[in-house]
Design a protein around this motif. Structure first.
Motif, PDB file in Angstrom:
ATOM      1  N   THR A 180      57.342  11.642   1.744  1.00  0.00           N
ATOM      2  CA  THR A 180      56.416  12.116   2.776  1.00  0.00           C
ATOM      3  C   THR A 180      56.520  13.638   2.825  1.00  0.00           C
ATOM      4  O   THR A 180      57.625  14.196   2.886  1.00  0.00           O
ATOM      5  CB  THR A 180      56.780  11.535   4.155  1.00  0.00           C
ATOM      6  OG1 THR A 180      56.760  10.112   4.060  1.00  0.00           O
ATOM      7  CG2 THR A 180      55.785  11.989   5.214  1.00  0.00           C
ATOM      8  N   VAL A 181      55.368  14.292   2.805  1.00  0.00           N
ATOM      9  CA  VAL A 181      55.349  15.760   2.789  1.00  0.00           C
ATOM     10  C   VAL A 181      55.617  16.293   4.191  1.00  0.00           C
ATOM     11  O   VAL A 181      55.020  15.834   5.170  1.00  0.00           O
ATOM     12  CB  VAL A 181      53.985  16.280   2.270  1.00  0.00           C
ATOM     13  CG1 VAL A 181      53.911  17.804   2.405  1.00  0.00           C
ATOM     14  CG2 VAL A 181      53.765  15.862   0.833  1.00  0.00           C
ATOM     15  N   ASP A 182      56.490  17.278   4.254  1.00  0.00           N
ATOM     16  CA  ASP A 182      56.750  17.960   5.524  1.00  0.00           C
ATOM     17  C   ASP A 182      55.948  19.274   5.582  1.00  0.00           C
ATOM     18  O   ASP A 182      55.198  19.510   6.523  1.00  0.00           O
ATOM     19  CB  ASP A 182      58.248  18.246   5.634  1.00  0.00           C
ATOM     20  CG  ASP A 182      58.612  18.942   6.935  1.00  0.00           C
ATOM     21  OD1 ASP A 182      57.826  18.825   7.893  1.00  0.00           O
ATOM     22  OD2 ASP A 182      59.665  19.604   6.994  1.00  0.00           O
ATOM     23  N   GLU A 233      67.239  19.722  -3.446  1.00  0.00           N
ATOM     24  CA  GLU A 233      67.258  18.546  -2.580  1.00  0.00           C
ATOM     25  C   GLU A 233      65.844  18.125  -2.182  1.00  0.00           C
ATOM     26  O   GLU A 233      65.117  17.571  -2.996  1.00  0.00           O
ATOM     27  CB  GLU A 233      68.147  18.796  -1.353  1.00  0.00           C
ATOM     28  CG  GLU A 233      69.606  18.983  -1.739  1.00  0.00           C
ATOM     29  CD  GLU A 233      70.538  18.867  -0.560  1.00  0.00           C
ATOM     30  OE1 GLU A 233      70.072  18.642   0.573  1.00  0.00           O
ATOM     31  OE2 GLU A 233      71.755  18.971  -0.788  1.00  0.00           O
ATOM     32  N   ASP A 234      65.426  18.442  -0.931  1.00  0.00           N
ATOM     33  CA  ASP A 234      64.105  17.963  -0.468  1.00  0.00           C
ATOM     34  C   ASP A 234      62.972  18.948  -0.769  1.00  0.00           C
ATOM     35  O   ASP A 234      61.840  18.762  -0.333  1.00  0.00           O
ATOM     36  CB  ASP A 234      64.153  17.691   1.045  1.00  0.00           C
ATOM     37  CG  ASP A 234      64.532  18.928   1.847  1.00  0.00           C
ATOM     38  OD1 ASP A 234      64.824  19.986   1.236  1.00  0.00           O
ATOM     39  OD2 ASP A 234      64.538  18.847   3.093  1.00  0.00           O
ATOM     40  N   THR A 235      63.244  20.036  -1.501  1.00  0.00           N
ATOM     41  CA  THR A 235      62.241  21.094  -1.721  1.00  0.00           C
ATOM     42  C   THR A 235      61.982  21.276  -3.215  1.00  0.00           C
ATOM     43  O   THR A 235      62.928  21.376  -4.000  1.00  0.00           O
ATOM     44  CB  THR A 235      62.734  22.422  -1.110  1.00  0.00           C
ATOM     45  OG1 THR A 235      63.007  22.211   0.269  1.00  0.00           O
ATOM     46  CG2 THR A 235      61.685  23.508  -1.252  1.00  0.00           C
ATOM     47  N   VAL A 236      60.687  21.333  -3.568  1.00  0.00           N
ATOM     48  CA  VAL A 236      60.292  21.477  -4.970  1.00  0.00           C
ATOM     49  C   VAL A 236      59.428  22.739  -5.116  1.00  0.00           C
ATOM     50  O   VAL A 236      58.400  22.878  -4.430  1.00  0.00           O
ATOM     51  CB  VAL A 236      59.490  20.242  -5.441  1.00  0.00           C
ATOM     52  CG1 VAL A 236      58.929  20.464  -6.839  1.00  0.00           C
ATOM     53  CG2 VAL A 236      60.362  19.005  -5.403  1.00  0.00           C
ATOM     54  N   SER A 237      59.855  23.676  -5.980  1.00  0.00           N
ATOM     55  CA  SER A 237      59.045  24.874  -6.278  1.00  0.00           C
ATOM     56  C   SER A 237      58.275  24.611  -7.568  1.00  0.00           C
ATOM     57  O   SER A 237      58.810  24.011  -8.510  1.00  0.00           O
ATOM     58  CB  SER A 237      59.939  26.096  -6.464  1.00  0.00           C
ATOM     59  OG  SER A 237      60.651  26.351  -5.281  1.00  0.00           O
ATOM     60  N   THR A 297      60.440  14.942   3.417  1.00  0.00           N
ATOM     61  CA  THR A 297      61.327  14.491   4.504  1.00  0.00           C
ATOM     62  C   THR A 297      62.588  13.814   3.965  1.00  0.00           C
ATOM     63  O   THR A 297      63.457  13.411   4.734  1.00  0.00           O
ATOM     64  CB  THR A 297      60.583  13.517   5.436  1.00  0.00           C
ATOM     65  OG1 THR A 297      60.046  12.453   4.639  1.00  0.00           O
ATOM     66  CG2 THR A 297      59.463  14.241   6.171  1.00  0.00           C
ATOM     67  N   ARG A 298      62.672  13.661   2.622  1.00  0.00           N
ATOM     68  CA  ARG A 298      63.911  13.171   2.008  1.00  0.00           C
ATOM     69  C   ARG A 298      64.074  13.881   0.670  1.00  0.00           C
ATOM     70  O   ARG A 298      63.125  14.490   0.164  1.00  0.00           O
ATOM     71  CB  ARG A 298      63.867  11.640   1.826  1.00  0.00           C
ATOM     72  CG  ARG A 298      62.852  11.167   0.808  1.00  0.00           C
ATOM     73  CD  ARG A 298      63.154   9.745   0.371  1.00  0.00           C
ATOM     74  NE  ARG A 298      62.103   9.158  -0.435  1.00  0.00           N
ATOM     75  CZ  ARG A 298      61.922   9.381  -1.742  1.00  0.00           C
ATOM     76  NH1 ARG A 298      62.697  10.231  -2.392  1.00  0.00           N
ATOM     77  NH2 ARG A 298      60.953   8.768  -2.392  1.00  0.00           N
TER      78      ARG A 298
END
Length: 699
Positions: A5-7, A101-105, A51-52
């Protein structure tokens, strides 16, 4: 496990602006910018937080870019964020850069031909093992623009240094006025103002331009030439040339494009009123905002060829009285404008740059649009090339022909004379990198880009090349014969006339025959609008004169200020006309000349150093040149470097011949050099302006 799920999605508005040459757009400099502006065919960076934690083995992340309500193949990009991406200038891709972790560049690459506009972004997530999906719609603006820095983009400009002027400069000059007194009028393009890109999108939508065509600068500039005037699609500006502007803004009261585009976007109604340089100023703003290099071009002594004859025809009665209609063209007479302003735009084709014209003069393919017409085709007279080369060729290079009613001639008219030198006397634009607020050091003569030097074989060949393609033009040129006349007439040029001074009209007559000649002559002065339409006759004198064999004589009249002042119309243009007919030989002659009654400029000065964010006072002043008071007076000052952009300062009435001043508080909001443009408006005097360049320092 559930799909991601996108934050948050973020496209680094400030950082991408640095590499994409979009850092000047106001919205990317907001405290927390929510609009991203990038250029096509060049990678830009983004980041998505979930969110994960992101699991590279199982999670799939798809980006869906769409333009318009009904995306099709060329108005959408559907890409998965992957590590193993091979970028290609014709394809969309999203390269995975870093996972934390929960972040993708990631880095997005767009096709170099992608349509420009405000793109919607959707993030779709799913697991490799399942078809269940999560959808996230990005709710901020992402603009993709033309990229003239990219050699593969159709708008590419080989000399990239010129982009500093033709794309990134938000202040310029438009040369206006008759040939002898033309002057650079400062104009604030303001293409980086927050309101401009939304206005551009609204314009293209209102023009009904299909989204899939918005990547083609030829089609886009042609649509811009149509939608900046209101004639077909409720476009931006209503054109008006009769001096009656009480229900709108007089064209001379505009000092920039932003207020016009803001009003158009807010009201969604055409804005009253514009004239050629106002249309051209708005066109340059829109082109530069979208990423198309553009400049404003002024053609001094410009032909409006209403019947595609490649001539401008003036008709006279048997007694050499000028007729105010064209007996051979029921649609409308040809006209000569003191000056006419259009635009050059650049696009990567063999024939760049090209001219476009948003002033509604003649229809093209059923609509009021003009161009892009390649300059090289105009110069060589190649009228078979798209678009509207013939009309532009006539604008800069038509011959002026005078015809007198003649019952003995087959066509009913005989040629009085032809003038190959009158039309397109000089074509001017602003010189790159220079801004001269008080003079004309920033003026560049580009006549040679539009036509060969007048009188040369190449120039005649180019015009005759155009004539060859036009049956009507062939007929006109067929009747021109070599005229031999033994009386030489010369209408003297009038030098600078300042408002309130008198002037004199003088014709020199030289009799080269061995006999006396009886000549009937007429001299007149008329106030005219800049598009050649006459307003009021100021003074007219007719008489007869005898010139002895091989003698010289002179006829003249003087025109006093009190005779012309009540009849001046906007921009204070005057036309002097002279006509003569010789009794013995029936030789006829006519000539005219335009000049502008000159007005003072505004002085703009500061008595203190300008510090960013700190209030300062601009002092504006000019001397009332008239022997009467000026009423309803107001100064306006505009610049992209001051808070509020356009500031207004109403003042009291100005005394006759008195100095009128105003003090305007300003707060600079940019460091470095800023340009300020001022105008003064009153009920009695229009078109008074001035400019200044000042340095703003860090606090």
């Amino acid at each position: 496990m559930e799909p991601l799920t996108v934050d948050v999605v973020h496209f680094y508005p400030r950082e991408n602006a640095q590499t994409h040459n979009t850092v000047k757009y106001e919205v990317v400099n907001d405290e927390n910018p929510t609009t991203t502006i990038v250029r096509r065919g060049q990678p830009f960076n983004g980041v998505v937080r979930f969110t994960r934690p992101f699991n590279e083995e199982n999670d799939m992340v798809q980006l869906l870019f769409t333009l318009g309500d009904n995306p099709r193949m060329d108005t959408q990009g559907s890409i998965f964020i992957r590590r193993d991406v091979v970028t290609d200038k014709h394809s969309w891709s999203a390269k995975l850069l870093v996972v934390q972790e929960d972040t993708v560049s990631f880095e997005v690459s767009t096709p170099v031909s992608v349509p420009v506009g405000s793109w919607a972004v959707r993030v779709v997530t799913r697991l490799k093992s399942s078809t269940a999906r999560e959808i996230y719609d990005f709710d901020q603006d992402l603009y993709i623009l033309f990229n003239p820095w990219n050699p593969d983009d159709q708008t590419y400009m080989e000399d990239c240094s010129l982009l500093q002027e033709y794309l990134l400069n938000d202040v310029g000059k438009v040369w206006v006025g008759p040939i002898k007194t033309t002057r650079g009028k400062p104009w604030f393009y303001g293409q980086f103002d927050a309101v401009v890109l939304p206005a551009c999108m609204f314009m293209l939508d209102r023009a009904g331009m299909p989204f899939h065509q918005r990547g083609d600068p030829v089609k886009v500039t042609r649509v811009i030439s149509r939608i900046v005037n209101s004639n077909d699609d409720d476009g931006v500006l209503v054109g008006r040339w009769d001096g009656q502007y009480a229900d709108g803004t007089a064209p001379s009261d505009w000092i920039g494009s932003v207020d016009i585009l803001a009003q158009y976007l807010e009201t969604q109604e055409p804005v009253p009123y514009g004239q050629c340089w106002v249309f051209a100023g708005v066109v340059t703003t829109v082109c530069r905002a979208l990423g198309i290099p553009s400049r404003v071009v002024s053609n001094l002594v410009s032909a409006h060829d209403a019947n595609s004859s490649l001539t401008v025809d003036k008709y006279y009665t048997e007694n050499m009285e000028e007729m105010d209609f064209d007996p051979n063209n029921p649609v409308g007479a040809d006209s000569i404008w003191n000056y006419h302003v259009w635009n050059d735009v650049w696009m990567a084709r063999p024939d760049l740059p090209a001219a476009i014209d948003a002033t509604p003069q003649e229809t093209s393919a059923g609509m009021y649009q003009c161009g892009p017409a390649p300059l090289e085709a105009i110069k060589q007279g190649v009228v078979g090339v798209a678009h509207d080369v013939e009309f532009m060729l006539a604008s800069v290079n038509a011959d002026l022909m005078r015809w007198r009613r003649d019952p003995t001639a087959e066509a009913g008219y005989s040629v009085v004379d032809t003038n190959n030198f009158h039309i397109g006397r000089m074509i001017l634009t602003k010189k790159p990198y220079v801004f001269d607020p008080l003079g004309d050091e920033d003026r560049e003569d580009i006549t040679a880009q539009y036509k060969h030097r007048e009188g040369t074989a190449s120039e005649r060949l180019a015009l005759m090349n155009g004539v060859r393609y036009s049956e009507r033009a062939k007929r006109y040129y067929a009747v021109v014969s070599n005229l031999t006349n033994d009386i030489v007439f010369n209408l003297r040029d009038i030098d600078n006339v300042y408002i309130g001074e008198e002037f004199r009209i003088i014709v020199d007559i030289q009799n080269n025959s061995n006999e006396a000649r009886h000549i009937k002559a007429s001299l007149s002065a008329t106030s005219v609008f800049y598009n050649g339409v006459k307003s009021d006759i100021v003074k007219k004198v007719e008489g007869k004169i005898v010139v002895g064999p091989n003698k010289n004589e002179q006829i003249s009249i003087s025109v006093k200020a009190e005779e012309y002042l009540p009849k001046l119309v906007e921009y204070c243009n005057m036309k002097i006309s002279a006509m003569a007919i010789v009794d013995e030989t029936k030789q006829s002659w006519a000539d005219d000349d335009d000049f502008q009654v000159l007005k003072p400029n505004i002085h703009v000065k500061f008595n203190e150093d300008l510090i960013i964010g700190q209030p300062a006072t601009a002092e504006l002043s000019f001397a009332n040149p008239l022997n009467q008071p000026l009423t309803q007076c107001e100064f306006r000052l505009t610049s992209s470097g001051i808070a509020g952009r356009t500031l207004k300062a109403p003042t009291g009435d100005a005394e006759p011949k008195g100095l009128i001043t105003a003090q305007i508080p300003v707060v600079p909001n940019k460091t470095g050099q800023i340009n300020l443009i001022a105008i003064f408006i009153s009920a009695e005097l229009k078109d008074i302006n001035g400019a200044a360049t000042v340095e703003v320092f860090e606090g």
